[in-house]
Structure formats: C-alpha cells, structure tokens
Design an enzyme around this catalytic site. Structure first.
Site, PDB file in Angstrom:
ATOM      1  N   GLU A 335     -69.757  -0.486 -43.854  1.00 55.01           N
ATOM      2  CA  GLU A 335     -69.576  -0.921 -45.224  1.00 55.01           C
ATOM      3  C   GLU A 335     -69.877  -2.416 -45.354  1.00 55.01           C
ATOM      4  O   GLU A 335     -69.328  -3.231 -44.602  1.00 55.01           O
ATOM      5  CB  GLU A 335     -68.142  -0.666 -45.694  1.00 55.01           C
ATOM      6  CG  GLU A 335     -67.754   0.800 -45.745  1.00 55.01           C
ATOM      7  CD  GLU A 335     -66.326   1.009 -46.212  1.00 55.01           C
ATOM      8  OE1 GLU A 335     -66.048   2.071 -46.797  1.00 55.01           O
ATOM      9  OE2 GLU A 335     -65.480   0.109 -46.005  1.00 55.01           O
ATOM     10  N   CYS A 336     -70.700  -2.786 -46.303  1.00 55.60           N
ATOM     11  CA  CYS A 336     -70.956  -4.169 -46.713  1.00 55.60           C
ATOM     12  C   CYS A 336     -71.343  -5.058 -45.525  1.00 55.60           C
ATOM     13  O   CYS A 336     -72.474  -5.014 -45.074  1.00 55.60           O
ATOM     14  CB  CYS A 336     -69.763  -4.729 -47.479  1.00 55.60           C
ATOM     15  SG  CYS A 336     -70.187  -6.142 -48.520  1.00 55.60           S
TER      16      CYS A 336
END
Length: 470
Positions: A335-336
């Site tokens: 994620e991210c």
C-alpha cells in the site's frame, strides 16, 4: 440480546484542525497513566501517525475508529475489544468535531463516533486572543447536535493562568476543565505527511513526559475522569469477524510485515484480523535486514520510503530477496509507500533517481504538493490475492507521489476501479503482477472482512504450491 459493557470513555475533539487536540490527547493519556490508570487509546479517522503518539503515552497500541471505512458495528466491536480491561478509554477526534466526509452530514466525523459510542466530548479550542467570545464558541458546540454531549472544554494556547480564569468568568455553557499555556518548548517534530512517527529516535521521551506533567498541572483530571465515567453502558456491536470463521480455515501461515522508519502505516485492526485468522506476523526491516524472514506472504504498508530512499536502494540484498520471492510466486500486498518501494525506482524532490525492487513497472515521482487525499471505494475487476472479481472494500489515500511510466498490460494488470468518495471521477489502479498486488489505497478490512480471509488463504495456497527457496 447484545452484551453491554460499562467502559468509561471520552472523545477529545476540537473546534478545527490545528487547535491542539493531538497534544491534549497525548498529555491527558500520560497524566491518567501517571495516576495509575490503564488507558485504552483510539483515533477517529484514517490517520496513522497520531496513534504512534498514543502508544508512547499509554503503553498500549492505539486503534483507529473510522465511521465511513468501518461502519457502526465494526467501530463498536473494535472499541469494545480493544478497551477490555482498561480503566478509561480516550478517543482522539479528527479535524473539527462535526467535519465529515460530506458538508451536510456527520458521516465519518468525530461526532458520529461519539454518538455511536455514547461518549461525552471534551472540546479543545485555540483560545489565544479571545475572552468572552469563548462563551459564543461554547454555545454553538453545545447546541448544534443534541445527540452529541459536549461535556467539557480545554482552552489551548492561553496566555496565562489569569487568562484561563478570565475565560471561566465568561460562564460558557460548556464547563472549562483546564487549558495549556501558549508557549512551551515541547513542540513535536513534523514532516510533510504531518507528525513524525513517535519512535524514540524522533520523539524524545522528555516531550511525552513534559506534556503529561503539564496536563497534571493545568487540567482538572478529576472532572475529566468523572465525565468519562458518565458514559452509559455500551451495546456491543455485531460484526462478522475472523473469530467466527470455521476452525478448518485456521491454518497457520507466516506473513512478513515491513516495519521500520520507512514503513509503519498500518491499521492495527487489519493486523489483528490477520492474527485471528491464524497468520503469524513477523516484522522485518527493508532498511536494515539483509534477508527476508521465513514467510508465506509479505505486507508492505505506507510510510516514508522517499525519506529513506538512499538506504532502501543501497540494501541490494533485500531488494533481490523481495524480487526473488515475487518471481517464485510469493504473495506480496503493498500500500502507498509499499507500492513506491516495489516500483522500478523512486525519484525524490531533488531529482535523484533511486532504484527499488523493480516488480511494479514505473517510477514513483515525488512532488512538493499533495497529489491525492480522501476516502475511496474499490471494486476489483479480476481475481486477486484479496479475493474474486467484484470484491469491494473501502480505504483512504494521502500521498505526495505519482507512479509514472507504467501502462496496463506492461508487466501488470490494473484491477482496481477506484471511486473517490466525492469530487473526482473513478479511475483504474491496483497493480497486479502474479501474486503481487500494489496500490496507493490504504484499505481498511473492516469494510469487508472477507479481504483479510482471502489474503491469508492466498498465503496458504502459495506456500503449498511454491518450491522452497534455495
């Protein structure tokens, strides 16, 4: 009949962002703990950093409570579970008390969490430069929503004790339970995403202790504890959780969690769901470790890979190990900041290009300006490690980078249809390469518990199908 629990609790909210609610929360938790109280800590909304400060002050993990991403039952269930055995629960709000995902309702707001939990509110306001106006502020917040009990007010940045006495003399409808002086040498350090993670290296213990002492000196702790104890018995929410999964699915697997100064943005509820499903979570450091732990899957959360780009890029042994793990069919969810690390490279603000794991095509390019912020809802258009096509879940974006130079079909498929909560058109994202799935979306699996189940199942199947690493 749902079980109920008597949990003393209070929401620390604010008139607006920047009023000082995080500092007040940390100070209050520390002062309560110094009195011998066991404090459970929570944060309204999607923020990752404030909970690390709560943890330093309370000595226990802090949990996020987000009305839009989690829903009422999951919020209540998470709160009840995480506050079990505590003497008092302190819940830090987000933004202003009534600020929400829409300008006309309370969905996703601190007020919604306070209403769902039946928790009285202590309102933090910036009192610098005002006197009788404090009564007008109090009147507005006291009357705006009768379902939200604003029971006390902390006046931040007062000029002196005399100023605090003057504010009390204005007789606001909400009783003033203390304040904090305007000038201290205890400011917490910040960087572009907000506060620094509250580890020992960036936030000295003297800051936490200093604010705790100020709270003991400047706040009416007895009154605040009584406000918390005034909360009614809470009906425990009903939520489909990992604890209800058939025991046959509770097979062990090991998931490596990237956790160090570059990667530390995780919702504790997500990690707890993996644990409840039989996953053993093993932390490792992409910065400092030279090899991966023995595991069946990897989970890379968000963080600051751009700040530690030199260190991450120079750890070629770890980059090679992760690339090899992916090539052998290992499950990787990112994620991210995790997506940035799996990309070909990160380009920092000074123009430097730092090679990374080269699993996801493209370069993560940093910008001085925020590139995306806000709630999103995801629907997948193909099967993945998170479940079958048409799997839905909710999450949040907050990023300063964009992935450039990648095209769907060029080593990956974009399998997410991402719908922003409001204001922008849906867009394609979610980069799938074999058993790797990477995205800028920070997902909260309370929005769909089946996602955590699918990830654990993917790790188990991957272990069974892969040949052991040489």
């Amino acid at each position: 009949m749902r079980p109920s629990a008597e949990i003393p609790r209070v929401v620390i909210a604010a008139t607006a962002s920047g009023a000082g609610k995080t500092t007040a929360t940390i100070a209050l938790i520390g002062a309560m703990r110094a009195r011998g109280l066991k404090v459970a800590a929570f944060k309204c909304g999607p923020d990752y950093l404030d909970p690390t400060y709560h943890e330093r002050a309370a000595g226990v993990r802090s949990h996020n409570l987000d009305g839009w991403m989690m829903g009422r039952d999951a919020v209540i269930a998470t709160f009840t579970r995480a506050s079990a055995g505590a003497d008092v629960a302190v819940i830090e709000g987000m933004m202003g008390l009534f600020d929400s995902a829409t300008p006309t309702g309370d969905e996703g707001s601190s007020a919604q969490i306070a209403r769902w939990l039946g928790a009285p509110v202590i309102l933090v306001t910036d009192a610098s430069g005002i006197a009788r106006t404090i009564a007008a502020v109090a009147a507005g917040f006291a009357r705006f929503d009768p379902a939200v009990a604003v029971a006390g007010m902390i006046c931040n940045r007062v000029g002196s004790r005399g100023h605090l006495d003057l504010l009390r003399a204005a007789r606001p409808e909400i009783p003033i339970v203390g304040g904090f002086p305007a000038s201290t040498d205890l400011a917490f350090p910040e960087r572009h995403l907000g506060l620094l993670m509250a580890d020992e290296s960036s936030v000295p213990q003297r800051l936490i202790d200093g604010w705790s002492r100020l709270a003991a000196d400047w706040l009416d702790l007895d009154a605040i504890v009584e406000i918390a104890r005034s909360a009614p018995a809470l009906e425990a929410g009903r939520v489909s959780s990992a604890s209800e999964i058939d025991s046959a699915a509770r097979r062990q697997c090991r998931i490596g969690i990237a956790y160090d100064p570059a990667f530390h943005f995780y919702y504790e509820d997500n990690l707890n769901r993996l644990r409840a499903l039989g996953a053993q979570l093993v932390n490792f450091s992409p910065i400092g470790d030279r090899e991966l732990p023995e595991c069946d899957g990897l989970y890379f959360g968000g963080g600051y890979p751009e700040v530690f780009a030199r260190e991450l890029s120079s750890n070629r042994s770890m980059l090679a190990a992760i690339a090899g793990f992916a090539a052998r069919g290992g499950v990787i969810y990112a994620e991210c900041g995790g997506l940035m690390y799996l990309a070909d490279a990160i380009r920092t603000l000074n123009g430097a290009l730092w090679p990374m794991a080269a699993i996801v095509p493209g370069v993560a390019v940093m910008s001085a300006r925020l590139q995306a912020i806000g709630y999103v809802e995801v629907e997948t258009n193909a099967d993945s490690i998170l479940g079958p096509a048409q799997t839905r879940f909710r999450g949040h974006q907050f990023r300063y980078s964009t992935l450039e130079g990648a095209r769907s079909g060029d080593r990956f498929d974009a399998i997410y249809n991402v719908a922003p909560r409001w204001g922008r058109a849906p867009f394609a994202e979610g980069y799938r390469i074999g058993n790797v799935l990477a995205s800028y979306v920070h997902a909260h699996w309370a929005s769909n518990p089946a996602v955590a189940e699918a990830l654990v199942g993917s790790c188990i199947r991957s272990r069974a199908s892969r040949q052991p690493a040489a």
